[in-house]
Motif scaffolding. Structure first.
Motif, PDB file in Angstrom:
ATOM      1  N   VAL B  44      20.344  11.898   1.115  1.00 39.65           N
ATOM      2  CA  VAL B  44      20.841  11.628   2.649  1.00 39.65           C
ATOM      3  C   VAL B  44      21.445  12.599   3.456  1.00 39.65           C
ATOM      4  O   VAL B  44      22.206  13.295   2.880  1.00 39.65           O
ATOM      5  N   SER B  45      20.612  13.073   4.366  1.00 42.33           N
ATOM      6  CA  SER B  45      21.163  14.000   5.252  1.00 42.33           C
ATOM      7  C   SER B  45      22.561  13.666   5.830  1.00 42.33           C
ATOM      8  O   SER B  45      22.665  12.688   6.595  1.00 42.33           O
ATOM      9  N   LEU B  46      23.619  14.511   5.745  1.00 40.12           N
ATOM     10  CA  LEU B  46      25.096  14.085   6.488  1.00 40.12           C
ATOM     11  C   LEU B  46      25.139  14.882   7.907  1.00 40.12           C
ATOM     12  O   LEU B  46      25.390  14.299   8.717  1.00 40.12           O
ATOM     13  N   PHE B  47      24.973  16.228   7.475  1.00 43.04           N
ATOM     14  CA  PHE B  47      25.216  16.973   8.875  1.00 43.04           C
ATOM     15  C   PHE B  47      24.210  18.049   8.619  1.00 43.04           C
ATOM     16  O   PHE B  47      23.750  18.445   7.587  1.00 43.04           O
ATOM     17  N   ARG B  58      34.675   9.209   8.123  1.00 44.29           N
ATOM     18  CA  ARG B  58      35.574   9.888   7.404  1.00 44.29           C
ATOM     19  C   ARG B  58      35.178  11.520   6.796  1.00 44.29           C
ATOM     20  O   ARG B  58      35.848  12.047   6.133  1.00 44.29           O
ATOM     21  N   LEU B  59      33.996  11.924   7.428  1.00 45.29           N
ATOM     22  CA  LEU B  59      33.454  13.043   6.968  1.00 45.29           C
ATOM     23  C   LEU B  59      33.613  14.206   8.058  1.00 45.29           C
ATOM     24  O   LEU B  59      33.188  13.699   9.204  1.00 45.29           O
ATOM     25  N   ILE B  60      34.032  15.350   7.525  1.00 43.91           N
ATOM     26  CA  ILE B  60      34.097  16.505   8.561  1.00 43.91           C
ATOM     27  C   ILE B  60      33.391  17.528   7.910  1.00 43.91           C
ATOM     28  O   ILE B  60      33.433  17.997   6.952  1.00 43.91           O
ATOM     29  N   ALA B  61      32.397  18.338   8.747  1.00 39.37           N
ATOM     30  CA  ALA B  61      31.903  19.633   8.298  1.00 39.37           C
ATOM     31  C   ALA B  61      32.210  20.654   9.384  1.00 39.37           C
ATOM     32  O   ALA B  61      32.200  20.384  10.282  1.00 39.37           O
ATOM     33  N   THR B  62      32.748  21.843   8.843  1.00 37.83           N
ATOM     34  CA  THR B  62      32.727  23.095   9.635  1.00 37.83           C
ATOM     35  C   THR B  62      32.062  24.403   9.079  1.00 37.83           C
ATOM     36  O   THR B  62      31.560  24.273   7.794  1.00 37.83           O
ATOM     37  N   HIS B  73      34.772  18.261   4.293  1.00 35.15           N
ATOM     38  CA  HIS B  73      35.948  17.436   4.162  1.00 35.15           C
ATOM     39  C   HIS B  73      35.761  15.902   4.157  1.00 35.15           C
ATOM     40  O   HIS B  73      34.841  15.438   4.646  1.00 35.15           O
ATOM     41  N   ILE B  74      36.547  15.316   3.174  1.00 34.77           N
ATOM     42  CA  ILE B  74      36.409  13.803   3.274  1.00 34.77           C
ATOM     43  C   ILE B  74      37.754  13.364   3.287  1.00 34.77           C
ATOM     44  O   ILE B  74      38.587  13.671   2.503  1.00 34.77           O
ATOM     45  N   THR B  75      38.020  12.574   4.323  1.00 42.33           N
ATOM     46  CA  THR B  75      39.433  11.866   4.317  1.00 42.33           C
ATOM     47  C   THR B  75      39.439  10.602   3.948  1.00 42.33           C
ATOM     48  O   THR B  75      38.425   9.971   3.764  1.00 42.33           O
ATOM     49  N   ALA B  76      40.657  10.222   3.292  1.00 41.13           N
ATOM     50  CA  ALA B  76      40.783   8.861   2.667  1.00 41.13           C
ATOM     51  C   ALA B  76      39.559   8.490   1.814  1.00 41.13           C
ATOM     52  O   ALA B  76      38.972   7.408   2.053  1.00 41.13           O
ATOM     53  N   ASP B  81      32.539   7.106  -2.517  1.00 41.52           N
ATOM     54  CA  ASP B  81      31.976   8.436  -2.172  1.00 41.52           C
ATOM     55  C   ASP B  81      31.239   9.388  -3.090  1.00 41.52           C
ATOM     56  O   ASP B  81      31.107  10.372  -2.985  1.00 41.52           O
ATOM     57  N   SER B  82      31.416   8.790  -4.320  1.00 44.99           N
ATOM     58  CA  SER B  82      31.202   9.275  -5.760  1.00 44.99           C
ATOM     59  C   SER B  82      29.852   9.691  -5.424  1.00 44.99           C
ATOM     60  O   SER B  82      28.963   8.902  -5.406  1.00 44.99           O
ATOM     61  N   ALA B  83      29.306  10.957  -5.521  1.00 48.25           N
ATOM     62  CA  ALA B  83      27.862  11.263  -5.508  1.00 48.25           C
ATOM     63  C   ALA B  83      27.931  12.857  -5.581  1.00 48.25           C
ATOM     64  O   ALA B  83      29.233  13.694  -5.975  1.00 48.25           O
ATOM     65  N   VAL B  84      26.756  13.610  -5.601  1.00 43.24           N
ATOM     66  CA  VAL B  84      26.504  14.901  -5.663  1.00 43.24           C
ATOM     67  C   VAL B  84      26.325  15.174  -4.243  1.00 43.24           C
ATOM     68  O   VAL B  84      25.811  14.877  -3.412  1.00 43.24           O
TER      69      VAL B  84
END
Lengths: 114, 110
Positions: B44-47, B58-62, B73-76, B81-84
């Protein structure tokens, strides 16, 4: 909206046998990709289609691999004959346009060659 | 040397922890992608980003283009969230081909 469909999900064959994988991309997506993913590694591009034209097949082992995308919609990837080293997950992805657009991946076909 | 390097290769965290996955690349790019792959192969494409920062839940990409580096980054964090997590770059002038990192296996324990 249906995602990228691939079949079969799993395939076990003996070496030297042929095998084929099928992919139906998301409707309207002109670009279709076939990737191979070995265990513990990221996907590697095998071939990319823009509509029915293969525009990048430099990584496709052409002695045993072939692909087609007739009518620019669904696509078939074939291996003949399969070798032990071909065991991997074969992923199909599609996108509206070139790689700068988001790619949508299918669930993959896990091939085991014994 | 791979064009896309990810670290760490494996990461185990406790539920609730803040998680960072890093990606460094060696070529000029037009875009960088973060992808998530669950057991069974689905990706799955996240960003997709070319500058700055993006946030989704809860996901942040910089990304820092000058340093050729991106972080996810994954908060909380949560066991689901376990994955590759895979970083991929769309290299400038690459004839539109993604180059993938080898992935980071994340396991979040309850």
């Amino acid at each position: 909206e249906a995602g990228v469909v691939q079949s079969p999900r799993y395939k076990i064959i003996e070496k030297k046998q042929p095998v084929a994988f099928w992919c139906n991309p998301i409707s309207g997506h002109n670009t279709l990709y076939w990737y191979r993913q070995n265990l513990g590694q990221g996907p590697e591009l095998l071939i990319r289609y823009e509509n029915e034209e293969a525009v990048d097949d430099s990584q496709l082992p052409k002695d045993r691999f072939s692909a087609e995308r007739l009518k620019g919609v669904d696509s078939t990837l074939k291996i003949q004959p399969a070798e032990l080293g071909d065991s991997a997950v074969y992923l199909c992805a599609s996108s509206l346009g070139p790689a700068s657009y988001e790619q949508y991946f299918g669930p993959g076909t896990r091939l085991t060659v014994t | 040397k791979n064009e896309v390097e990810q670290s760490p290769q494996n990461l185990t965290a406790q539920e609730g922890e803040f998680i960072t996955i890093n990606c460094s690349y060696s070529v000029g790019i037009s875009a960088l992608h973060w992808l998530q792959q669950h057991p069974g192969g689905g990706i799955v494409s996240l960003f997709m980003l070319s500058s700055g920062k993006k946030k989704h839940g809860r996901l942040i990409a910089t990304i820092n283009i000058q340093e050729k580096h991106s972080s996810l980054h994954i908060t909380a964090s949560h066991p689901r969230d376990s994955a590759v997590y895979i970083c991929a770059v769309d290299a400038s002038g690459s004839a539109r081909q993604l180059t993938f990192g080898s992935g980071t296996q994340l396991t979040v324990l309850p």
